[in-house]
Scaffold this motif. Structure first.
Motif, PDB file in Angstrom:
ATOM      1  N   UNK A  24       0.829  -1.206   0.000  1.00  0.00           N
ATOM      2  CA  UNK A  24       0.000   0.000   0.000  1.00  0.00           C
ATOM      3  C   UNK A  24       0.866   1.259   0.000  1.00  0.00           C
ATOM      4  N   UNK A  25       1.904   1.280   0.841  1.00  0.00           N
ATOM      5  CA  UNK A  25       2.779   2.447   0.920  1.00  0.00           C
ATOM      6  C   UNK A  25       3.518   2.672  -0.388  1.00  0.00           C
ATOM      7  N   UNK A  26       3.932   1.587  -1.034  1.00  0.00           N
ATOM      8  CA  UNK A  26       4.685   1.719  -2.279  1.00  0.00           C
ATOM      9  C   UNK A  26       3.820   2.285  -3.398  1.00  0.00           C
ATOM     10  N   UNK A  30       4.043   6.054  -5.274  1.00  0.00           N
ATOM     11  CA  UNK A  30       4.169   6.163  -6.723  1.00  0.00           C
ATOM     12  C   UNK A  30       2.995   6.912  -7.343  1.00  0.00           C
ATOM     13  N   UNK A  31       2.035   7.323  -6.520  1.00  0.00           N
ATOM     14  CA  UNK A  31       0.903   8.084  -7.021  1.00  0.00           C
ATOM     15  C   UNK A  31      -0.163   7.255  -7.697  1.00  0.00           C
ATOM     16  N   UNK A  59      -2.503   1.333 -12.081  1.00  0.00           N
ATOM     17  CA  UNK A  59      -1.176   1.248 -12.690  1.00  0.00           C
ATOM     18  C   UNK A  59      -1.162   0.198 -13.795  1.00  0.00           C
ATOM     19  N   UNK A  60      -0.368   0.407 -14.826  1.00  0.00           N
ATOM     20  CA  UNK A  60      -0.201  -0.564 -15.905  1.00  0.00           C
ATOM     21  C   UNK A  60       0.687  -1.706 -15.417  1.00  0.00           C
ATOM     22  N   UNK A  66       7.540  -2.088 -11.740  1.00  0.00           N
ATOM     23  CA  UNK A  66       8.475  -1.096 -11.201  1.00  0.00           C
ATOM     24  C   UNK A  66       8.244  -0.859  -9.708  1.00  0.00           C
ATOM     25  N   UNK A  67       6.970  -0.917  -9.279  1.00  0.00           N
ATOM     26  CA  UNK A  67       6.639  -0.655  -7.876  1.00  0.00           C
ATOM     27  C   UNK A  67       6.982  -1.845  -6.981  1.00  0.00           C
TER      28      UNK A  67
END
Length: 475
Positions: A24-26, A30-31, A59-60, A66-67
């Motif tokens: 969740x934090x990550x 990353x928005x 997110x894609x 990446x996350x």
């Protein structure tokens, strides 16, 4: 069923776990949006333990990778084309999927994958309202666009969109409806049941492997009866397991027999109870449950109406074993499962002669030999097959089976019954008789095996003398 407040407490506990807080934090950093979706949210309301952690995001797949890459012990992208990335975070396996807005062409259950941007739209394309729930993270905001919580409170199963549209898009959802009625102890609403009946033939679009998977999941539930009855009542079973509705044999006023269909469902229920109570098999045991459900499928083909109102089903055990083998093969079950289920069906009547007269030790040994590694399942199936309401008869059969199990245990202790072999092996037979490998060695081996079963262990010297005498008489 927990209250909303209790469910939110449970969900809060899940949200505070190490993998969820880290994930969740990550995503927040990353928005990107992140939500816990589907089964884990549903199970919090039902008081069940969540076994999977599934998430949805805007997110894609590339962005998801990446996350999660920096915070995971491992990650994989085998579902990347469908928007799903898997990872192991803080020792837990998680799956994160990009919001979907798929479309179907009406001929295949595989959609044209289209990524979406809205959590609500993603939830509305799911199979049932009780699975179309989400918890936004880290806000802990419950999202329920289709009334899934109310449906859970009412014990109701329905689709977020029109059921005819949902099942038309993906016919496999019809089998999932049957499974969820059993797994969740819910009832489908009238519109959903009508759509199941109307669209049942479209299940033919689904591969045998996927049908196998759903049927197996249904049978592994704690109480599959409700799901199986829905499968039969809607016509789905006629498409995927026609032997089951065929058990609803026609009755007439002159010839009477028990309702074979309802009997089979009761046998399945009783087999599950024995499976759990005896604790020898790893539960849920799919082989046992398939055998219990299908043990009488040979009856329709062998039914004969006799004089004086009698009805017979001679050799339905043998016929049923063949039918089960064919059906399970068509449903792509593995060979070991097919062989085990077929053997159990073929042997399920063997015991019933025991209560009419005590078997010799030889007969008990043959019973064990023929059952082989299916003996424990055969014990359970035979006990479960007693559904009579006549208490005296039921008690007599139960006592008889207690007795045969006692004798099997005693013989096993005395003779290592689980590894019944002749007293001489093939090499010893050839040396003793001076013959080469071939048919005669097999005949001699079978002669010694019959001796072993009839008389118990003889020892190599006595067995050798008996073999020489048999060989001389044969020559």
């Amino acid at each position: 069923m927990h209250s909303v407040a209790e469910a939110l407490v449970r969900l809060g506990e899940v949200a505070e776990s190490a993998p969820v807080t880290r994930l969740s934090a990550a995503f927040a950093a990353a928005g990107h949006e992140l939500a816990l979706v589907g089964g884990p949210v549903r199970d919090a309301f039902l008081g069940r333990v969540a076994n999977d952690l599934d998430f949805a995001t805007d997110a894609t797949p590339e962005q998801i990778l990446d996350i999660v890459r920096p915070i995971s012990e491992a990650h994989w992208d085998i579902g990347r084309q469908f928007g799903t990335i898997g990872a192991k975070i803080a020792g837990e396996t998680v799956e994160v999927t990009t919001y979907r807005a798929d479309s179907y062409d009406g001929t295949s259950r595989k959609p044209d994958v289209v990524f979406g941007t809205s959590l609500e739209a993603d939830l509305l394309r799911r199979d049932f309202t009780v699975n179309a729930l989400a918890l936004r993270l880290p806000q802990l905001q419950l999202v329920d666009p289709s009334g899934g919580i109310e449906d859970m409170l009412e014990g109701r199963l329905r689709t977020p969109s029109a059921p005819s549209s949902s099942f038309g898009d993906d016919p496999l959802r019809m089998l999932r409806a049957c499974r969820f009625t059993a797994q969740l102890d819910f009832l489908v609403d009238d519109a959903t049941e009508a759509a199941l009946e109307e669209l049942a033939p479209s299940i033919r679009r689904i591969s045998a492997e996927r049908v196998n998977e759903e049927l197996s999941k249904l049978l592994r539930t704690d109480d599959p009866r409700r799901g199986l009855e829905l499968l039969v009542d809607t016509g789905l079973a006629a498409e995927v397991l026609p032997e089951l509705p065929a058990l609803r044999l026609e009755m007439d006023e002159h010839h009477h027999h028990k309702d074979v269909y309802q009997h089979s469902l009761t046998v399945l229920e009783q087999a599950i109870a024995y499976e759990k109570a005896r604790g020898v098999l790893r539960s849920p045991d799919l082989v046992l449950r398939l055998a219990a459900l299908l043990h009488d499928i040979g009856k329709p083909a062998t039914r004969r109406l006799e004089a004086a109102g009698a009805v017979t089903f001679h050799h339905h055990d043998v016929v049923g074993a063949k039918l089960a083998r064919r059906r399970l093969r068509e449903l792509r079950f593995d060979n070991d499962t097919i062989d085990a289920v077929s053997k159990l069906i073929e042997l399920h009547l063997r015991f019933f002669g025991y209560s009419d007269g005590v078997w010799t030790d030889s007969a008990v040994r043959r019973y064990v030999r023929d059952a082989g590694d299916q003996l424990e399942r055969l014990h359970i199936l035979t006990r479960a097959d007693v559904t009579t309401r006549n208490k005296r008869k039921a008690d007599r059969l139960a006592f008889a089976y207690d007795d045969i199990e006692r004798r099997i245990a005693e013989l096993a202790e005395q003779e290592e019954l689980n590894a019944v072999r002749p007293d001489l092996d093939g090499e010893q037979i050839m040396a003793l008789l001076g013959i080469r490998p071939g048919r005669e060695v097999g005949q001699a081996y079978r002669f010694l095996l019959e001796l072993r079963l009839d008389e118990g262990p003889l020892g190599p010297d006595v067995a050798a003398d008996r073999l020489r005498a048999w060989w001389a008489a044969r020559s």
